[in-house]
Write an enzyme that holds these catalytic residues in place. Structure first.
Site, mmCIF file in Angstrom:
data_model
loop_
_atom_site.group_PDB
_atom_site.id
_atom_site.type_symbol
_atom_site.label_atom_id
_atom_site.label_comp_id
_atom_site.label_asym_id
_atom_site.label_seq_id
_atom_site.Cartn_x
_atom_site.Cartn_y
_atom_site.Cartn_z
ATOM 1 N N LYS A 207 -5.710 -9.545 -14.062
ATOM 2 C CA LYS A 207 -4.393 -9.144 -13.566
ATOM 3 C C LYS A 207 -3.481 -8.682 -14.694
ATOM 4 O O LYS A 207 -2.687 -7.776 -14.512
ATOM 5 C CB LYS A 207 -3.753 -10.276 -12.781
ATOM 6 C CG LYS A 207 -3.453 -11.432 -13.667
ATOM 7 C CD LYS A 207 -2.521 -12.420 -13.106
ATOM 8 C CE LYS A 207 -2.290 -13.339 -14.279
ATOM 9 N NZ LYS A 207 -1.354 -14.336 -14.165
ATOM 10 N N THR A 208 -3.605 -9.306 -15.868
ATOM 11 C CA THR A 208 -2.750 -8.862 -16.964
ATOM 12 C C THR A 208 -3.086 -7.421 -17.332
ATOM 13 O O THR A 208 -2.207 -6.627 -17.652
ATOM 14 C CB THR A 208 -2.918 -9.776 -18.189
ATOM 15 O OG1 THR A 208 -2.752 -11.131 -17.767
ATOM 16 C CG2 THR A 208 -1.886 -9.458 -19.249
ATOM 17 N N ASP B 204 5.153 -11.553 -12.756
ATOM 18 C CA ASP B 204 3.873 -12.223 -12.969
ATOM 19 C C ASP B 204 3.968 -13.653 -12.443
ATOM 20 O O ASP B 204 5.058 -14.213 -12.367
ATOM 21 C CB ASP B 204 3.593 -12.218 -14.479
ATOM 22 C CG ASP B 204 2.169 -12.589 -14.789
ATOM 23 O OD1 ASP B 204 1.330 -12.529 -13.860
ATOM 24 O OD2 ASP B 204 1.880 -12.923 -15.953
ATOM 25 N N GLU B 205 2.849 -14.281 -12.132
ATOM 26 C CA GLU B 205 2.812 -15.680 -11.678
ATOM 27 C C GLU B 205 3.833 -15.921 -10.569
ATOM 28 O O GLU B 205 4.598 -16.887 -10.606
ATOM 29 C CB GLU B 205 3.105 -16.640 -12.847
ATOM 30 C CG GLU B 205 2.262 -16.426 -14.079
ATOM 31 C CD GLU B 205 0.873 -17.056 -13.974
ATOM 32 O OE1 GLU B 205 0.435 -17.372 -12.842
ATOM 33 O OE2 GLU B 205 0.232 -17.209 -15.022
ATOM 34 N N GLN C 223 -3.284 -21.124 -7.870
ATOM 35 C CA GLN C 223 -2.878 -21.567 -9.197
ATOM 36 C C GLN C 223 -1.416 -21.991 -9.237
ATOM 37 O O GLN C 223 -0.792 -22.020 -10.298
ATOM 38 C CB GLN C 223 -3.128 -20.462 -10.230
ATOM 39 C CG GLN C 223 -4.603 -20.184 -10.455
ATOM 40 C CD GLN C 223 -4.840 -19.224 -11.605
ATOM 41 O OE1 GLN C 223 -4.619 -19.544 -12.759
ATOM 42 N NE2 GLN C 223 -5.280 -18.026 -11.267
ATOM 43 N N ARG D 272 -10.571 -21.999 -16.814
ATOM 44 C CA ARG D 272 -10.296 -21.558 -18.190
ATOM 45 C C ARG D 272 -11.582 -21.287 -18.949
ATOM 46 O O ARG D 272 -11.581 -20.670 -20.003
ATOM 47 C CB ARG D 272 -9.496 -22.614 -18.986
ATOM 48 C CG ARG D 272 -8.109 -22.983 -18.458
ATOM 49 C CD ARG D 272 -7.257 -21.811 -18.196
ATOM 50 N NE ARG D 272 -7.291 -21.473 -16.781
ATOM 51 C CZ ARG D 272 -6.913 -20.300 -16.293
ATOM 52 N NH1 ARG D 272 -6.455 -19.368 -17.091
ATOM 53 N NH2 ARG D 272 -6.992 -20.047 -14.997
#
Length: 749
Positions: free
Chosen positions: A37-38, A222-223, A253, A607
């Site tokens: 996504k980044t 974002d987020e 998340q 992660r």
DNA sequence: AAAAACTATTTTTTT
DNA sequence: AATAGTTTTT
């Protein structure tokens, strides 16, 4: 924009490309962990700029400074640019602070306002409650702080806070009003204000909102699953449903519910922004198959989710390893050895490894063993350095230089080193200042004239004022000014004295010296360096944000801090019920707690790129008490196929008991017999599940009547599961005892 | 008012 | 177990 640069979209998958090229109108991008996504966000910003949009017209909001910095660097990299003046990539809180500096007078502050953190906020609240003659316990004050914080997160005024049970008799309107009055007098904003106030101002002044709306044609968030109601309300003022709002998030998340984050914001987005296009990124480019299976398996146990399944084209890779230590030290020892082994035998470097945990304190044992093993490590802690008492003391002086009305800093600085101004004098001074409607420092000179204080208190205060005035008059660089002030008031000398007295001290003076050096390097790196700017950085930028990850050292951090990062090798330690999931979080918000803990576990597992290793300890000291925790329920949710089929738990410490005896130690608690370590054959996967996914003890439950051969009849108070389950029992004759469950039988009568 | 002795509380996560 | 906060003593 430099016409030369051409953006390469070939490396993107079709959904990613669609998101990058999405034109006008709102868009919701549901992006799973590791789905790139980044990449999408940075390519999109780069694309907009390349196609002629001015940097001025782009606003990207992130959750952490680290994410903002990474995004900025990647955009610069894509465009081959060193700087893009006007482009705003920032956290909500930084943007809020910047906004409020410009509009400070509209809300009764000056441009030099101070940002109050939790502790400062608590101090103000303690004052406010005292002023209302409602001196509460420290706990009660903290509960009120939380209540006010939550209100602000929800977009409400402090006066609308829901009273906590500890202070339910108080009227929130009064508490809130007094709190806000003191905050205004101190020229301070709390964290909640940084979001809430901009939202309020823009709502009250539509023309201002309109101007921002026109400026920021492209808004990216974002987020998004971590935004709270206040942030959302603010966002809507300048990015209404008709705008080009581009939000990225992952409901799985969402791990900041305790801070007011509303998953609803992402779940409801398509309704609030009916024109929104919704895209999903489900291909994971980060983790090997087994790791992904494990993560999917765990998160599938949540009910409240949009539902998505990550998939990968990568191979299955290595299975997940499990380890069970006897206690926290055994767990730590094994982890350190395993890290060393992976580095020695499989070509990993310490910098490839991260050890994740539910709470900061879980790293303590590991730090010790890593040091002994000669492995470099870096603890990425929220803000440990600036939380040290001596650093806060020194910072109080800095704060007073920037904002003389900062009452919390005034009290703190005045007290260290001690100047003969104690509680009574301070109360008198506060009363005097309050009557004049001024901050303590503003009223201090008048207080001296009015002879409010006498004797040592009076001269102490006078000295203090003189030192501050002298430092202010000094026309030197900010850092020299601070150094001069700290010298003048004798803080360094005081700390040196303390260091000598404490002998084993960690060098308080050295810490303050570090602070001074930090100010100096800030000064050198920043164009318009000012103490005010430095203070803002201290408050808003945590160590997590600046941590040099993979600098060759093993990273130790909380799962929250690890969000957004990835590592070839990931250990998750402390996987025990009560620890992870955290016991307190579990009974939070009727059932929502467990799901949030599970999402946190999902974040931890995702992660990992190549290796994932999960550990727990059979017993662990908590609050100075040994506790036997059941294995984490999340371990039971791992799909069997993804888990290594054998594991070797640490045997009980028979050797240690023997050694103690040999060296003449008292033998009162030596175990009579110790179970031998299970053989490998006993540890096939089913055993792994029974032991790891733990039974809850052999059929005992609290309240049950039981019989013990020596101690007689009793009632079960607590079941302590584990390899050798024990029970805490209230015996009818001998009171509360803890005994092994195997010596107890159910009993009627 | 300051130092010493005692006590209660903590470890959930962070902008 | 460690510490922050509170009470008592000097």
């Amino acid at each position: 924009m430099s016409a030369g640069a051409v953006l390469d979209l070939e490396g993107l998958n079709p959904v990613q490309r669609a998101a990058v090229q999405h034109d006008e109108g709102p868009l919701l991008l549901l992006a799973g962990a590791g789905s790139g996504k980044t990449r999408v966000v940075t390519h999109r910003i780069a694309r907009l700029l390349l196609e002629g949009s001015s940097p001025d017209s782009v606003l990207a909001l992130t959750f952490t400074n680290r994410a903002a910095r990474e995004m900025r660097e990647r955009v610069f990299g894509l465009l081959g640019a060193d700087d893009l003046p006007g482009l705003t990539i920032s956290t909500f809180h930084s943007l809020g602070a910047r906004f409020l500096r410009q509009h400070a007078t509209a809300v009764g502050r000056t441009r030099a306002f101070t940002i109050y953190d939790d502790d400062d906020q608590t101090a103000v609240l303690r004052e406010a409650l005292n002023d209302l003659n409602a001196g509460l316990s420290a706990k009660g004050v903290r509960a009120w702080r939380r209540a006010i914080d939550q209100a602000k997160n929800a977009g409400l005024d402090a006066r609308e806070a829901t009273p906590p049970s500890e202070g339910a008799l108080l009227d929130p309107a009064e508490v809130g009003a007094r709190y806000e009055l003191l905050m205004e007098r101190a020229d301070a904003f709390d964290f909640g204000d940084l979001i809430l106030r901009p939202a309020q101002i823009l709502t009250e002044v539509p023309s201002l909102a309109e101007s921002y709306r026109r400026r920021w044609r492209w808004v990216l968030v974002d987020e998004f699953q971590d935004t709270n109601r206040a942030q959302y309300a603010w966002l809507r003022t300048f990015a209404p449903p008709a705008s080009n709002l581009f939000v990225v998030g992952d409901d799985d998340q969402s791990i900041y519910g305790w801070r007011g984050a509303e998953v609803e914001n992402i779940l409801q987005f398509p309704h609030e922004y009916p024109a929104a296009r919704v895209l999903r990124l489900e291909q994971n480019y980060r983790s090997d198959g087994h790791i992904l299976q494990a993560a999917n398996g765990v998160i599938a146990h949540n009910e409240r989710r949009l539902g998505k399944d990550l998939w990968t084209e990568r191979s299955e890779g290595t299975r997940i390893e499990l380890y069970e230590g006897h206690d926290a030290r055994g767990e730590a020892r094994w982890v350190a050895e395993r890290i060393a082994g992976l580095c020695r035998e499989e070509g990993y470097a310490p910098g490839d490894v991260a050890v994740l945990m539910r709470a900061n304190h879980l790293s303590l044992d590991l730090e010790e063993t890593l040091t002994r093993a000669g492995l470099r490590y870096a603890v990425v802690r929220g803000r440990s350095f600036y939380d040290r008492a001596e650093v806060r003391d020194a910072l109080a002086y800095v704060r007073l230089l920037v904002n003389p009305n900062d009452d919390v800093a005034f009290r703190r600085a005045l007290g260290v080193p001690s100047r003969g101004v104690g509680k009574t004098s301070l109360a008198r001074l506060a009363e005097f200042a309050d009557a004049r409607g001024e901050s303590a420092l503003a009223a201090a000179a008048a207080a001296l004239d009015a002879a409010v204080l006498r004797g040592r208190a009076r001269s102490g205060l006078a000295d203090f004022l003189a030192a501050l005035a002298a430092a202010r008059a000094e026309a030197s660089s900010p850092s020299a000014q601070v150094r001069g002030l700290l010298e003048r008031v004798g803080l360094m000398e005081h700390l040196a004295h303390e260091d000598v007295e404490r002998e084993a001290g960690e060098g308080r003076q050295a810490n303050v010296e570090r602070l001074l050096q930090a100010i100096e390097s800030y000064e050198q790196e920043t164009p318009d360096a000012s103490l005010a700017g430095y203070l803002e950085q201290v408050k808003l930028v945590s160590e997590v944000d600046v941590a040099q990850l993979s600098g060759g050292a093993v990273s130790l951090m909380t799962v929250h801090a690890a969000k957004g990062l990835e590592f070839p090798v990931v250990f998750v330690i402390g996987l025990e019920d009560g620890v992870f999931p955290n016991a307190r979080a579990l009974d939070d918000r009727d059932g929502a707690g467990e799901e949030e803990e599970r999402r946190l576990c999902y974040v931890a597992l995702t992660r990992a790129e190549r290796r994932l290793i999960l550990t727990r300890a059979r017993q662990r000291r908590t609050f100075g008490e040994v506790r036997h925790n059941a294995p984490s329920r999340f371990l039971r949710e791992l799909p069997r196929g993804a888990v290594e089929s054998r594991y070797v738990p640490e045997p009980p410490p028979a050797a240690r008991a023997w050694q103690r005896r040999a060296s003449g130690w008292p033998r009162e608690h030596d175990p009579v017999a110790v179970a031998p370590a299970p053989s490998d054959d006993e540890l096939c996967v089913d055993v792994v599940y029974d032991e790891f996914g733990g039974s809850d003890g052999p059929g005992f439950s609290p309240g049950m009547r039981v019989w013990h051969a020596q101690l007689g009849a009793g009632r079960v108070r607590k079941v302590n599961p584990g390899m050798r389950p024990s029970l805490t029992i209230d015996f009818d004759d001998v009171g509360q005892r803890k005994v092994l469950a195997s010596f107890v039988a159910p009993y009627q009568g």
